[in-house]
Design a protein around this motif. Structure first.
Motif, mmCIF file in Angstrom:
data_model
loop_
_atom_site.group_PDB
_atom_site.id
_atom_site.type_symbol
_atom_site.label_atom_id
_atom_site.label_comp_id
_atom_site.label_asym_id
_atom_site.label_seq_id
_atom_site.Cartn_x
_atom_site.Cartn_y
_atom_site.Cartn_z
ATOM 1 N N LYS A 22 -33.717 -34.543 25.949
ATOM 2 C CA LYS A 22 -34.198 -35.877 26.327
ATOM 3 C C LYS A 22 -34.967 -35.842 27.639
ATOM 4 C CE LYS A 22 -30.114 -37.499 25.645
ATOM 5 N NZ LYS A 22 -28.838 -38.183 25.497
ATOM 6 N N CYS A 23 -36.053 -36.566 27.678
ATOM 7 C CA CYS A 23 -36.830 -36.736 28.909
ATOM 8 C C CYS A 23 -36.443 -38.072 29.546
ATOM 9 C CB CYS A 23 -38.317 -36.732 28.552
ATOM 10 S SG CYS A 23 -39.410 -37.123 29.937
ATOM 11 N N ASP A 24 -36.711 -38.201 30.838
ATOM 12 C CA ASP A 24 -36.446 -39.468 31.522
ATOM 13 C C ASP A 24 -37.212 -40.629 30.884
ATOM 14 O OD1 ASP A 24 -34.723 -38.329 33.276
ATOM 15 O OD2 ASP A 24 -36.187 -38.072 34.898
ATOM 16 N N CYS A 25 -38.349 -40.306 30.261
ATOM 17 C CA CYS A 25 -39.160 -41.364 29.638
ATOM 18 C C CYS A 25 -38.524 -41.893 28.352
ATOM 19 C CB CYS A 25 -40.585 -40.873 29.354
ATOM 20 S SG CYS A 25 -40.740 -39.829 27.866
ATOM 21 N N GLY A 26 -37.478 -41.231 27.906
ATOM 22 C CA GLY A 26 -36.789 -41.705 26.704
ATOM 23 C C GLY A 26 -37.139 -40.910 25.457
ATOM 24 N N PRO A 46 -42.086 -28.873 29.331
ATOM 25 C CA PRO A 46 -42.814 -30.140 29.427
ATOM 26 C C PRO A 46 -42.373 -31.094 28.323
ATOM 27 C CG PRO A 46 -44.203 -28.459 28.419
ATOM 28 C CD PRO A 46 -42.891 -27.789 28.725
ATOM 29 N N CYS A 47 -42.315 -32.377 28.639
ATOM 30 C CA CYS A 47 -42.022 -33.386 27.617
ATOM 31 C C CYS A 47 -43.232 -33.485 26.697
ATOM 32 C CB CYS A 47 -41.756 -34.728 28.293
ATOM 33 S SG CYS A 47 -41.691 -36.108 27.127
ATOM 34 N N ALA A 48 -42.979 -33.459 25.383
ATOM 35 C CA ALA A 48 -44.082 -33.504 24.415
ATOM 36 C C ALA A 48 -44.766 -34.867 24.415
ATOM 37 C CB ALA A 48 -43.545 -33.179 23.026
ATOM 38 N N THR A 49 -44.117 -35.867 24.965
ATOM 39 C CA THR A 49 -44.692 -37.222 24.946
ATOM 40 C C THR A 49 -45.418 -37.562 26.247
ATOM 41 O OG1 THR A 49 -42.950 -37.930 23.449
ATOM 42 C CG2 THR A 49 -44.156 -39.676 24.589
ATOM 43 N N CYS A 50 -44.722 -37.407 27.387
ATOM 44 C CA CYS A 50 -45.326 -37.855 28.651
ATOM 45 C C CYS A 50 -45.812 -36.688 29.520
ATOM 46 C CB CYS A 50 -44.348 -38.726 29.438
ATOM 47 S SG CYS A 50 -43.024 -37.780 30.238
ATOM 48 N N GLY A 51 -45.452 -35.457 29.157
ATOM 49 C CA GLY A 51 -45.931 -34.304 29.904
ATOM 50 C C GLY A 51 -45.129 -33.984 31.158
HETATM 51 ZN ZN LIG Z 1 -41.259 -37.731 28.724
#
Ligand SMILES: [Zn+2]
Length: 365
Positions: A22-26, A46-51
């Motif tokens: 899980k990323c902090d961005c959810g 790296p988060c695949a959504t927000c980087g």
């Molecule tokens: Zn993220």
């Protein structure tokens, strides 16, 4: 035995799964077990959504399958659940009694009182999960918890939960340690079971914390199975095997030669004494070769015996099996292959288990 049988649905995830973090961005990003192990010293991805960077590990592990069959309104009693234990009669009706007896004459600190210690230890909830979770739990116990040499049993479990009394969704082991759930807590929450997310074994799957009386019946086999071994091409490991036998002999000779001076040699190796003749230096070089060669044999075996096992589980397997290493190299290889079969041939292990008679558990607990 009253001839009961239970028609339970199997689920199979295998040991070659990706991990979800899980990323902090959810958002949730996935990484392979190889990437997890290789990058573990930094543990960043790296988060695949927000980087943004995710510091990955158990603390941010996410559920593997948002549509996990054990979520939502599915009937949890319709699934086969699994558990591994060193107790041959799990879930033992006599466990609390036996535990109290075992610590009766033990002279050790018990926290507030002996009674409260016994109560807290014997009122813990039981845990059941997927086949893979049960096997990985055994590996962790073999490595961590003084059970390196214990006989383990694999249980296939039929449950009788009240499906109306489950926690919504699942409890996240990142935040609350599920292994500490007590029967008292289930009572307080008026719950039949607590569904929780595994973050340390079979990462991302759901297990259940239950009361002993929620176990309807169990099937059991002692593991590993003596007549089931992971396949191996003997010629492929012949060189590693011979080399291991050579270093084992070399080390045994060195230890025998040093005899009572071994302690002194260790002190020399630590620089606490002078090593004028280079005796300690020579012995330590032999020891280094010995350990490196064992590692090489274990990796060579894993390459052959664990083809469908991810890097993280493979490492946990090697750490666990190392606890059973003896200088009888052939016996070790035999043992290695029978434990490996629990992962490499899980279909055959389950097939064996489903043919064993059910033991009905009376609801006394
Ligand atoms: Zn993220």
């Amino acid at each position: 035995m009253n001839g009961s049988s239970y028609d339970l649905a199997e689920r199979e995830d295998g040991f070659q799964y990706d991990l979800h973090m899980k990323c902090d961005c959810g958002a949730v990003s996935s990484l392979t077990q190889s990437a997890y192990v290789e990058g573990e010293s930094r543990a960043r991805m790296p988060c695949a959504t927000c980087g943004e960077e995710i510091h990955y590990g158990p603390a941010v592990a996410a559920i593997r399958d948002e549509d996990d069959a054990a979520l939502g309104s599915s009937d949890l009693n319709s699934f086969a659940w699994y558990h591994t234990s060193t107790q041959p009669d799990w879930p033992s009706q006599k466990y609390a009694e036996q535990f109290a007896e075992d610590v009766r004459w033990t002279d050790r600190p018990f926290g507030p009182t002996r009674e409260s210690f016994i109560a807290s230890q014997t009122s813990k909830a039981l845990h059941v999960g997927t086949y893979e979770a049960a096997i990985e739990n055994m590996l962790r116990r073999m490595d961590d918890q003084d059970d390196g040499a214990s006989q383990f049993y694999l249980y296939r479990v039929a449950l009788r939960l009240d499906s109306n009394l489950l926690n919504p969704g699942f409890r996240d082991e990142n935040h609350e340690v599920a292994s500490d759930i007590s029967v008292h807590e289930l009572d307080e929450g008026d719950l039949s079971a607590v569904r929780y997310l595994n973050v340390r074994e079979a990462v991302g799957t759901l297990s259940l914390a239950i009361r002993p009386r929620s176990v309807a019946a169990v099937q059991r086999i002692a593991i590993p199975l003596p007549d089931l071994s992971a396949d191996i091409d003997a010629s492929a490991i012949a060189a590693a095997l011979e080399e291991t036998k050579t270093v084992v002999l070399e080390r045994a000779d060195s230890v025998a030669r040093l005899g009572l001076n071994l302690r002194e040699v260790n002190a020399m190796a630590l620089g606490l004494r002078s090593d004028r003749g280079g005796v300690a230096k020579k012995h330590k070089a032999i020891e280094r070769r010995y350990y490196a060669q064992w590692r090489e044999l274990e990796e060579a075996l894993a390459d052959r015996c664990l083809p469908n096992v991810g890097a993280l589980v493979r490492r946990n397997f090697i750490d666990a099996i190392m606890q059973r290493r003896t200088d009888d190299v052939d016996a070790f290889v035999t043992q290695y292959r029978s434990y490996a079969a629990l992962l490499a041939h899980s279909d055959l292990v389950r097939a064996r288990l489903v043919t064993t008679p059910w033991r009905v558990v009376t609801s006394g607990a």
